[in-house]
Design a protein around this motif. Structure first.
Motif, mmCIF file in Angstrom:
data_model
loop_
_atom_site.group_PDB
_atom_site.id
_atom_site.type_symbol
_atom_site.label_atom_id
_atom_site.label_comp_id
_atom_site.label_asym_id
_atom_site.label_seq_id
_atom_site.Cartn_x
_atom_site.Cartn_y
_atom_site.Cartn_z
ATOM 1 N N THR A 178 -10.288 -21.799 28.998
ATOM 2 C CA THR A 178 -9.846 -21.048 27.828
ATOM 3 C C THR A 178 -8.503 -21.566 27.333
ATOM 4 O O THR A 178 -8.295 -21.765 26.125
ATOM 5 C CB THR A 178 -9.734 -19.552 28.168
ATOM 6 N N GLU A 179 -7.584 -21.808 28.272
ATOM 7 C CA GLU A 179 -6.264 -22.315 27.900
ATOM 8 C C GLU A 179 -6.367 -23.688 27.229
ATOM 9 O O GLU A 179 -5.684 -23.966 26.234
ATOM 10 C CB GLU A 179 -5.373 -22.398 29.140
ATOM 11 N N ASP A 182 -7.543 -23.462 23.734
ATOM 12 C CA ASP A 182 -6.443 -23.073 22.851
ATOM 13 C C ASP A 182 -5.533 -24.258 22.545
ATOM 14 O O ASP A 182 -5.044 -24.402 21.418
ATOM 15 C CB ASP A 182 -5.635 -21.932 23.481
ATOM 16 N N ALA A 205 -3.556 -17.997 21.328
ATOM 17 C CA ALA A 205 -5.013 -18.022 21.178
ATOM 18 C C ALA A 205 -5.370 -18.697 19.862
ATOM 19 O O ALA A 205 -4.752 -18.443 18.828
ATOM 20 C CB ALA A 205 -5.569 -16.605 21.211
ATOM 21 N N ALA A 206 -6.333 -19.603 19.946
ATOM 22 C CA ALA A 206 -6.759 -20.327 18.746
ATOM 23 C C ALA A 206 -8.267 -20.506 18.804
ATOM 24 O O ALA A 206 -8.867 -20.517 19.886
ATOM 25 C CB ALA A 206 -6.058 -21.681 18.653
ATOM 26 N N HIS A 207 -8.865 -20.656 17.652
ATOM 27 C CA HIS A 207 -10.322 -20.769 17.605
ATOM 28 C C HIS A 207 -10.700 -21.951 16.722
ATOM 29 O O HIS A 207 -10.165 -22.132 15.627
ATOM 30 C CB HIS A 207 -10.942 -19.480 17.062
ATOM 31 N N SER A 210 -14.102 -26.335 19.508
ATOM 32 C CA SER A 210 -13.344 -27.032 20.545
ATOM 33 C C SER A 210 -14.152 -28.174 21.158
ATOM 34 O O SER A 210 -15.326 -28.002 21.499
ATOM 35 C CB SER A 210 -12.934 -26.055 21.647
#
Length: 259
Positions: A178-179, A182, A205-207, A210
């Motif tokens: 997850t990190e 981001d 947090a970014a979306h 990925s």
């Protein structure tokens, strides 16, 4: 018995002499050796994802890459051995390496520059791809010397390989995956990567779409098992952490794709 245990660890259904291959071999007797090898392996380990089957330097065998490992299977599909193939005529040479290098180059070519985090001098002489993890101590030590590495004419392309994997046993994204999502989705990817790696600052947090999952899959296919893993432009694996001068020497020794 240790050999058998090792085989079962990475191809769980594949035992030491592949006892199910006799049946498969009878079914494909009229096929090409490559098809014989493929169907024999799939009969022994259904669902096995085979990445590459090519004739081996050893007559009568094919070399197979699957799940980040290379093995040799006899053309009639009856026997397999795991390990390096070495030519003993002086100078001794590891005959497994050319195929591995070619496979790594082909796989790394699927990761576009836009999906990498790149630290480069103005006119690089060498380029390395480094599989990295933002929680990895040796990755941190490598990056501590990034300015010196660049001064030596070496471009460093970071790609993501979360050491914890992508999913927990409960099927949720691992914290490090997850990190790293981001980080790779950040507007300023380089600054966010350095903050997460060098100062343990959790990225906002970014979306985005990925690339972390795809990069992790490439690393797994080419045999990455830890971070950092450094790959030269010619496809040779140079190892894990290397100090700047040691990295330069390794690139010179390997040919390394110098420009």
């Amino acid at each position: 018995m240790q050999f058998q245990a090792n085989i079962k660890r990475w191809w769980p259904a594949l035992a030491i002499f592949l006892p199910m291959l006799a049946c498969a071999q009878a079914q494909v007797a009229a096929s090409s050796p490559e098809m014989v090898v493929r169907q024999a392996l799939l009969a022994a380990s259904p669902g096995l994802k085979i990445d590459s089957i090519t004739p081996a330097p050893l007559p009568g065998f094919h070399q197979v890459i699957a799940r980040g490992r290379m093995v040799y299977v006899r053309d009639d599909g009856r026997y397999m051995f795991d390990g390096r193939l070495v030519a003993l005529a002086a100078p001794a040479r590891d005959l497994s390496q050319p195929a591995w290098s070619a496979f790594r180059r082909q796989q790394l070519a699927t990761i576009p520059a836009a999906d990498r985090i790149i630290f480069a001098p103005v006119k690089p002489r060498y380029r390395v791809t480094v599989f990295t993890d933002v929680t990895c101590g040796f990755c941190r030590e490598l990056h501590r010397h990034i300015a010196e590495i660049n001064q030596l004419g070496i471009e460093v392309d970071y790609v993501a390989w979360p050491r914890e994997g992508l999913l927990t046993t409960a099927g949720r994204p691992t914290p490090v995956a997850t990190e790293m999502d981001d980080v790779w989705c950040a507007t300023d990817r380089k600054a966010t990567y350095e903050a997460a790696l060098m100062r343990a600052e959790a990225p906002p947090a970014a979306h985005c779409a990925s690339p972390v999952q795809r990069q992790y899959a490439v690393g797994t296919r080419i045999g990455v098992s830890g971070t950092p893993t450094i790959i030269a432009e010619d496809g040779r694996e140079l190892g894990g952490y290397l100090a700047p001068q040691a990295l330069l020497q390794a690139l010179r020794n390997s040919g390394g794709g110098g420009r």
